[in-house]
Each structure stands twice: as structure tokens, then as C-alpha cells.
Write a protein that holds these residues in place. Structure first.
Motif, PDB file in Angstrom:
ATOM      1  N   VAL A  74      26.370  36.068 -42.830  1.00  0.00           N
ATOM      2  CA  VAL A  74      25.546  35.332 -41.495  1.00  0.00           C
ATOM      3  C   VAL A  74      24.186  34.505 -42.224  1.00  0.00           C
ATOM      4  O   VAL A  74      23.792  35.026 -42.306  1.00  0.00           O
ATOM      5  N   THR A  75      25.264  32.965 -41.804  1.00  0.00           N
ATOM      6  CA  THR A  75      23.857  32.343 -42.005  1.00  0.00           C
ATOM      7  C   THR A  75      23.657  31.763 -40.809  1.00  0.00           C
ATOM      8  O   THR A  75      24.015  30.792 -40.216  1.00  0.00           O
ATOM      9  N   ALA A  76      22.184  30.602 -41.054  1.00  0.00           N
ATOM     10  CA  ALA A  76      21.880  29.666 -40.124  1.00  0.00           C
ATOM     11  C   ALA A  76      22.724  27.923 -40.383  1.00  0.00           C
ATOM     12  O   ALA A  76      22.557  27.616 -40.297  1.00  0.00           O
ATOM     13  N   LEU A  77      23.523  28.321 -41.948  1.00  0.00           N
ATOM     14  CA  LEU A  77      23.839  27.071 -41.748  1.00  0.00           C
ATOM     15  C   LEU A  77      25.071  26.628 -41.506  1.00  0.00           C
ATOM     16  O   LEU A  77      25.616  25.718 -40.781  1.00  0.00           O
ATOM     17  N   ALA A  78      26.388  27.764 -41.271  1.00  0.00           N
ATOM     18  CA  ALA A  78      27.220  27.498 -40.844  1.00  0.00           C
ATOM     19  C   ALA A  78      28.365  28.321 -39.486  1.00  0.00           C
ATOM     20  O   ALA A  78      28.873  28.990 -39.071  1.00  0.00           O
ATOM     21  N   THR A  79      27.294  29.822 -39.667  1.00  0.00           N
ATOM     22  CA  THR A  79      27.852  31.059 -38.536  1.00  0.00           C
ATOM     23  C   THR A  79      27.951  30.435 -37.432  1.00  0.00           C
ATOM     24  O   THR A  79      27.507  29.920 -36.706  1.00  0.00           O
ATOM     25  N   LYS A  80      29.089  30.500 -36.372  1.00  0.00           N
ATOM     26  CA  LYS A  80      29.059  29.986 -35.220  1.00  0.00           C
ATOM     27  C   LYS A  80      28.979  31.413 -34.453  1.00  0.00           C
ATOM     28  O   LYS A  80      29.129  32.405 -34.396  1.00  0.00           O
ATOM     29  N   PHE A  81      28.237  31.005 -33.161  1.00  0.00           N
ATOM     30  CA  PHE A  81      27.582  32.628 -32.358  1.00  0.00           C
ATOM     31  C   PHE A  81      28.015  31.286 -30.757  1.00  0.00           C
ATOM     32  O   PHE A  81      27.626  30.425 -30.540  1.00  0.00           O
ATOM     33  N   GLU A  82      28.409  33.104 -30.024  1.00  0.00           N
ATOM     34  CA  GLU A  82      28.832  32.898 -28.753  1.00  0.00           C
ATOM     35  C   GLU A  82      27.792  33.335 -28.128  1.00  0.00           C
ATOM     36  O   GLU A  82      26.800  34.413 -27.874  1.00  0.00           O
ATOM     37  N   LEU A  83      27.440  32.796 -26.785  1.00  0.00           N
ATOM     38  CA  LEU A  83      26.424  32.831 -25.712  1.00  0.00           C
ATOM     39  C   LEU A  83      26.862  33.250 -24.406  1.00  0.00           C
ATOM     40  O   LEU A  83      28.441  33.106 -23.937  1.00  0.00           O
ATOM     41  N   THR A  84      26.761  34.652 -24.175  1.00  0.00           N
ATOM     42  CA  THR A  84      27.005  35.240 -22.588  1.00  0.00           C
ATOM     43  C   THR A  84      25.571  35.167 -22.228  1.00  0.00           C
ATOM     44  O   THR A  84      24.296  35.579 -21.934  1.00  0.00           O
ATOM     45  N   GLY A  85      25.835  35.290 -20.824  1.00  0.00           N
ATOM     46  CA  GLY A  85      25.001  36.316 -19.875  1.00  0.00           C
ATOM     47  C   GLY A  85      24.616  34.672 -19.903  1.00  0.00           C
ATOM     48  O   GLY A  85      25.956  33.591 -18.991  1.00  0.00           O
ATOM     49  N   PRO A  86      23.833  35.235 -17.885  1.00  0.00           N
ATOM     50  CA  PRO A  86      23.706  34.308 -16.639  1.00  0.00           C
ATOM     51  C   PRO A  86      23.418  32.484 -17.160  1.00  0.00           C
ATOM     52  O   PRO A  86      23.736  31.834 -17.127  1.00  0.00           O
ATOM     53  N   ALA A  87      22.695  31.925 -18.072  1.00  0.00           N
ATOM     54  CA  ALA A  87      21.686  31.095 -18.651  1.00  0.00           C
ATOM     55  C   ALA A  87      23.019  30.496 -19.706  1.00  0.00           C
ATOM     56  O   ALA A  87      22.814  29.014 -19.867  1.00  0.00           O
TER      57      ALA A  87
END
Length: 703
Positions: A244-257
Motif C-alpha cells: 500500500v503506497t502514497a503513490l497510487a493506492t486508493k482509500f475509501e472514506l467512511t463515516g459522518p465526514a
């Protein structure tokens, strides 16, 4: 010209009484050279005295019904060792049996390692150690062998990253195989690239290499001949291995914000998908078999803060983002490789970092998530316990001078078992709940003079309460919405008058007692003109050695809102009268400075790793009982090489192996690839790596 200081010969220049200037530059962007971000005038608890509190008011918590992933025997439901994990499964969680000698009272029989400045990893007599993974080792099958002089971003994205911090080890099939999960916090281009002359001289490809060297690694391990030693699996498919990298890995945001205006960008107008994770420091393993990772000093990666709207600048500044100039001193220049790091073009991008990340190592195809419900600050990490009520509780520290201690309580309850239904449910536990910040009161305010002298009741202790900040979509902070509170959590803590602490780093509950331990690393600004003076939980001015805080939640309820607190350890040289080791005979105690990470072994003993030893010797790993007559008898278990800090640690559930991350060996001003200050671990140039230590006779670690 170089924009990095270079002093020769190697002087090991230290700053703020401990860490070398090179580490300060690369790890946190010289945070201590900048104004303290917390300029709030909320009362620190040296101003608050609860007259009704006495030492007799301390409440001891009982054992809690939490679970821990262990290595005590065969694990039911484990994935086939060489099968593609089409259906992610979590090993059966196995609770620890209460030892006959008493929880947290296990005998620590090893002979302490003496303080030293050797360029090697030193363990006690009767123990051995081995490197498990080092920077550049292949992770993803098919990754090329590391070539210092022919590095590429594509190769680094498949190799073990740089500067490993958090270490978690999760079982695959009981005693034989496991998954190693490691954070890669930051890079040091001085020690990565031959001929380095400064950040401005780096090519775009080299910047991308650095981005790929950040993040996380998942590596399948196998036990060596039934011993406490482990090594990476090098044959077969290794379907779990992952970068997992800062370059290309995609992350899902969860929660109220998630989806709020604060998190939307031109590239992500819905505000729900983030590329990359930054400055991942400590973390934790959850009862449902995932790993939590804390994004910490993310501020240093951004430029262009001077161009954002005026009303936004105070919010950025509270998180250490420079808003007075386009290019802050020591800028990493990542905007040359990816414009999202230029806030003049993408003013919300910084808000998309500083979260707790959750990754499922048993499902390599799953998308990692950033949980907004746990708040945004400079997370050291997060550690989880299941409360008696069944709700999940996560404890967290904000690693900054005069910042705060937090906890999160889930709305939903933990579901036991390994079924698909249970696992899918548990993977949602951190998406909604109540976020709290801590306020501590003291019993001996008039006796605290900043010297570290014990008050007349013989202990640093008091009472405390958890102040609600937000529950789901409901904010408890005047003038702030739930999305505001979660995105700018520091500002919410300021408003409600949270207690200003001495850099709360790792926070971990004992799964056997429910008591919570906080590493407060140091704070050399405490007591300076215009800064908060010492109080009972932070009892020394110009605090360069730190302390360990113990919280005992009332009625043993980790989901409750009140607690008792004390300081079992005030670190430093035991010969110094300002130190304290739970009242134990200090002539028998190892010196310790700058506690950073904490962990527990199977009997509940507390293990502490250090970062920035201000006593003139190398950092290391220490252990002590936390209950019974040996409480406070701290002993040094190992030391790490020159310039390094000891990270992790992780002790397997069978107590036969301890893993430690050796981060930034040889990181001293003037060092370079060609002129290394450390030759660890291979005798050529310094490489961060993860080691495992074990007893030669096969017995349990420590005892």
C-alpha cells in the motif's frame, strides 16, 4: 544547492535534548522549530483542582471480555496456506488464560541489556535475533531484487518500503504461518539515493520512488523449525503479500465526514476516495483481524498554504501546515510529481490525511478505508478493546506538544465468530460512534513545582472524564457541525477545554485488565515562557524524558465516561530524583528515556519501546510488570543500532517471539549512502528493517 543541512564529520547533532537533527527534518518537518500549533487558551488542568478527588477514589478495573489474536495453538477457520483468498477469513480469536501468578505479574527473568552506543542490535544472553524484512526486499511476487543504483517507483511499489514503524503479526494457521503488517512512515532521501545533493535536485522519478516507499506492507511469514524465529515465505503464490503506497493506492472514506465539503476536490468531487496514505506511524490489531494505521505528520508534504482562503488558514495552521509562504523550509517537493500536494491548486487535499486507516490483510483485493468517525489529528495509532457492553472502544493519542488524548466508542456491538455475517458486521464498527477527548483533574496541584518531585500522597494521580465531541451526525461542540468536529478535531478539543499533554503517542488497553497505558514521549517546551507549566500528569518542566500514564476506567467499563489516572513511570535516569518507577527500588531499574510505543505480552506485562533517548545511549525495548510486587521493575530487553529508534513492538500470543521495527538506523547529520553513520544490518549502508528475537531454549520471551 542543497536544501538539506550537511555537517562533517558526523557529530550526531541532537535537538531538543534527544533526536538527531536529520530525523527531525525528515520525519516531522522540524515540527519543534515551528510555533506550537495549540495556541488555545483553554485551561490546562494545572488550573483545575477537583477538591473531592482523593487517592482513595481510584477504582480498579476487572478483567474484560476482550479478545486477542494469538499464537497459542491451532487456529480454527484459518485460510489454506497457499490458496487464493477468495473469501477473506479471520482466525478464531483466542483469549489468554489468566496466569496463576496474577495478570501483569509475570516474572521477567532475563538479564537486562546495559545502555550502549553499539551499531548493532543487542539482545540478552540466551536470546537470538534475525532480520525478517529490510528496505527493498521483494514483497509482491515478481518484484525485482533491490538495486541501490537502479531504483524505480515501479520496483519500490512492489518492494518493502522505507522506515518501518508499526508492526502487527496475524496468524494464518496457528504456530506455523502468519501475516506481517508494517507501516512505512517516511523516507530519508539523504540515505536512499547515492549522490544526493538536495530535494530540489531530485528527479520526478526519485520523488515517485519516495512516494512508493511510504505506506504499508503485508508479508506472509513462516516459523523456522518450530522455534521463535520467523522468515518471509519465498516460494509459492503468496496471495496475501501486498504493498500500500502514497503513490497510487486508493482509500475509501467512511463515516459522518465522508462526502462533506471539507473533503471534496476537483479529482474527487464526491469527497469519498483518497489516493495514498501519509506518514503512517503506529497502529493496532483489531479483534476481527484487521490492522489500524495512524496517519501522523502529514502536514509536511504540502506546499501552497499561503494561497488558501484566509478563513481556512487558522485551521491549516492548527495542524502544522505552513500558511505564510509557498514553500516551507524542508519541503519534500512532492507537488513536482503530483499537483495534489499544492494547496494553492487543491486546498482540501490536506484534509484528506490525518485519519485512522483500516486494512484487511486477509483480503488483498479489499480497498483500505479511512475512518472519519475517529477524528482527524496527528494520529500515532489506534488500539481497540471490546467493552463489557460489547461496544468497541478505540484509544488514540495526538502526537504533538500540548495536544490531546482521545477515545472512540462504536454505536454497534462486536459480533463474535468467523462467519461472513459476523465479519461483514465487524468491518463496519468504526464507521459510526461517539468520539471523546480527555480532561484530567489532579489531586495535588499546589505541590507540583515542575521538578518532578512526588506530591505528599506519594503518587502522581487524579481523576478524569471523557468529554463528548460528536456522536454520529450530532455535534456536541458549539459552532461546529459533526463534519467540522471530525475534520478539525483539534479545534474541537480546544473549544471544550481538553487537557494539554506531553506528546501522547501510543495508547493501548490491556486486554487482560482493561487498564489503558499512554506513552507520553517528551515536551521540552513545557514550562517555557508563555507555555503551560507542569501539572500532575505532566510533572516536569522542560520535559525531555517523558512518562507513562495509566488510566483505570470506572467500574472496569471501557465504554464509560469517567476514569482514574496515575503515572507508574516518570522516565529518565533512575539516579535522578525526578524519576519514578511505581515506587520500586530504583537501584534495580534500567534507565529509560522517551517512551514511544507500548505493547503487552500474554501474561499482561507492559513492553515499552523508545524514540530519542536523551540519556546518551541507543534506543531500545523495555519490559515491566504492571501488577504485584514487581510493578515498576523496568528492565531493558534490547537496544537498536546507532541513530535508530525502536518501533513496534509486537509479542506473539504464545510469548515465543517479539518483533521490533528498527527505524532510521544511521540517521545522523552528515550521513549519506556513501558515508553511512550505520552499517546495519548488512555491513554496507543503513537499511531500516524488522527483526524478530526469541529464546534459544524455546521458552517464553522475558520470563
Amino acid at each position: 544547492m542543497s536544501d538539506r543541512p550537511r555537517l562533517l564529520p558526523l557529530l550526531g547533532a541532537t535537538r531538543h535534548g534527544s533526536r538527531d537533527a536529520m530525523t527531525c527534518l525528515y520525519r516531522c518537518g522540524n515540527a519543534c522549530d515551528h510555533p506550537v500549533p495549540n495556541t488555545s487558551d483553554n485551561a490546562y488542568f494545572g488550573d483545575v483542582v477537583n477538591a473531592e478527588v482523593s487517592r482513595r477514589g481510584l477504582v480498579r478495573g476487572g478483567a474484560v471480555g476482550a479478545l486477542v489474536l494469538g499464537f497459542g495453538g491451532a487456529v480454527a477457520g484459518a485460510a489454506p496456506a497457499a490458496a487464493t483468498p477468495a473469501a477473506p477469513v479471520v482466525p478464531e480469536a483466542a483469549g489468554f488464560a489468566r496466569p496463576a501468578g496474577g495478570v501483569g505479574n509475570g516474572a521477567l527473568t532475563f538479564k537486562p541489556v546495559p545502555p550502549n552506543t553499539l551499531d548493532s542490535l543487542v539482545v540478552p544472553n540466551g536470546y537470538d535475533h534475525a532480520v525478517v524484512m529490510r528496505w527493498g526486499d521483494p514483497v509482491v511476487p515478481g518484484a525485482p531484487e533491490f538495486d541501490l543504483h537502479a531504483q524505480t517507483a515501479a520496483a519500490q511499489a512492489r518492494q518493502f518500503g522505507y522506515n518501518n514503524d508499526f508492526v502487527g503479526v496475524l496468524p494464518l494457521d496457528g504456530r506455523r504461518r502468519a501475516l506481517l503488517v508494517v507501516n512505512h512512515e517516511y523516507t530519508n532521501e539523504d540515505l536512499m539515493f547515492p549522490g544526493f545533493t538536495g530535494q530540489d535536485a531530485l528527479s520526478v522519478e526519485q520523488l515517485r520512488i519516495a512516494m512508493a516507499a511510504h505506506g504499508m506492507s503485508v508479508v506472509e511469514l513462516e516459523r523456522v523449525d518450530g522455534t521463535g524465529q520467523w522468515r518471509p515465505v519465498t516460494k509459492g503464490r503468496r496471495p496475501y503479500n501486498r504493498r500500500v503506497t502514497a503513490l497510487a493506492t486508493k482509500f475509501e472514506l467512511t463515516g459522518p465526514a465522508a462526502g462533506s465539503a471539507h473533503l471534496r476536490t476537483a479529482a474527487d468531487p464526491k469527497g469519498r476516495t483518497v489516493v495514498g496514505t501519509l506518514n503512517n506511524c503506529a497502529g493496532g490489531v483489531t479483534p476481527w483481524g484487521t490492522v489500524l494505521s495512524g496517519e501522523e505528520n502529514f502536514n509536511q508534504y504540502f506546499v501552497g498554504g499561503d494561497a488558501v482562503a484566509e478563513e481556512v488558514k487558522p485551521k491549516l495552521a492548527r495542524y502544522g501546515v505552513t500558511t505564510t509562504t509557498r514553500y516551507p523550509s524542508g519541503s519534500r517537493k512532492w507537488e513536482r510529481a503530483d499537483e495534489r500536494f499544492d494547496l494553492a491548486k487543491h486546498p482540501n487535499e490536506a484534509n484528506r490525511h490525518g485519519w485512522i486507516v483500516e486494512i484487511d490483510p486477509y483480503d488483498p483485493e479489499s480497498r483500505p478505508r479511512k475512518h472519519t468517525a475517529l477524528g482527524r489529528f496527528k494520529h500515532e495509532g489506534a488500539n481497540v478493546i471490546v467493552a463489557r457492553s460489547g461496544h468497541v472502544v478505540a484509544y488514540m493519542g495526538d502526537d504533538e506538544r500540548f495536544d490531546y488524548l482521545y477515545k472512540f466508542v462504536s454505536d454497534k456491538k462486536f459480533m463474535k465468530g468467523n462467519s461472513w455475517v459476523a465479519r461483514r458486521h465487524n468491518l463496519t464498527l468504526l464507521e459510526s460512534g461517539t468520539l471523546y477527548v480527555a480532561k484530567l483533574d489532579e489531586t495535588s496541584a499546589g505541590e507540583i513545582d515542575g521538578s518532578g518531585r512526588l506530591p505528599s500522597d506519594g503518587a502522581f494521580n487524579g481523576r478524569g472524564r471523557w468529554i463528548r465531541l460528536v456522536s454520529g451526525n450530532r455535534s456536541y461542540v458549539d459552532g461546529m457541525t459533526a463534519a467540522d468536529v471530525l475534520t478539525f478535531t483539534r479545534l474541537a478539543g480546544d473549544k471544550v477545554g481538553a487537557t494539554k499533554m506531553d506528546r501522547p503517542e501510543d495508547v493501548e488497553p490491556s486486554l487482560l485488565t482493561g487498564k489503558v497505558y499512554v506513552a507520553l514521549t517528551n515536551n521540552t517546551d513545557r514550562g517555557k515562557a508563555g507555555k503551560p507549566a507542569a501539572d500532575e500528569a505532566n510533572p516536569r518542566n522542560l520535559n525531555k524524558h517523558g512518562q507513562v500514564l495509566e488510566l483505570v476506567e470506572d467500574r472496569g467499563d471501557n465504554a464509560g465516561e469517567t476514569f482514574a489516572w496515575s503515572l507508574p513511570i516518570v522516565a529518565g535516569d533512575p539516579a535522578d530524583p525526578s524519576t519514578f518507577f511505581a515506587g520500586y527500588d530504583k537501584t534495580k531499574v534500567s534507565p529509560i528515556s522517551c517512551p514511544d510505543n507500548v505493547a503487552f505480552d500474554a501474561t499482561g506485562n507492559l513492553w515499552i519501546s523508545t524514540d530519542g533517548n536523551a540519556l546518551g545511549s541507543n534506543d531500545g525495548l523495555f519490559a515491566t510488570a504492571v501488577e504485584g510486587p514487581k510493578r515498576g521493575h523496568l528492565k531493558q530487553f534490547l537496544t537498536v543500532p546507532v541513530g535508530a529508534e525502536a518501533c513496534g513492538p509486537f509479542i506473539t500470543g504464545d510469548n515465543r517471539s517479539v518483533f521490533v521495527a528498527v527505524q532510521h538506523p544511521g540517521e545522523l547529520i552528515g550521513a549519506s549512502v556513501e558515508n553511512p553513520a550505520s552499517n546495519w544490518p548488512d555491513g554496507d549502508f543503513a537499511k531500516p528493517g524488522v527483526v524478530v528475537a526469541w529464546r534459544l531454549d524455546g521458552g517464553p520471551i522475558g520470563s
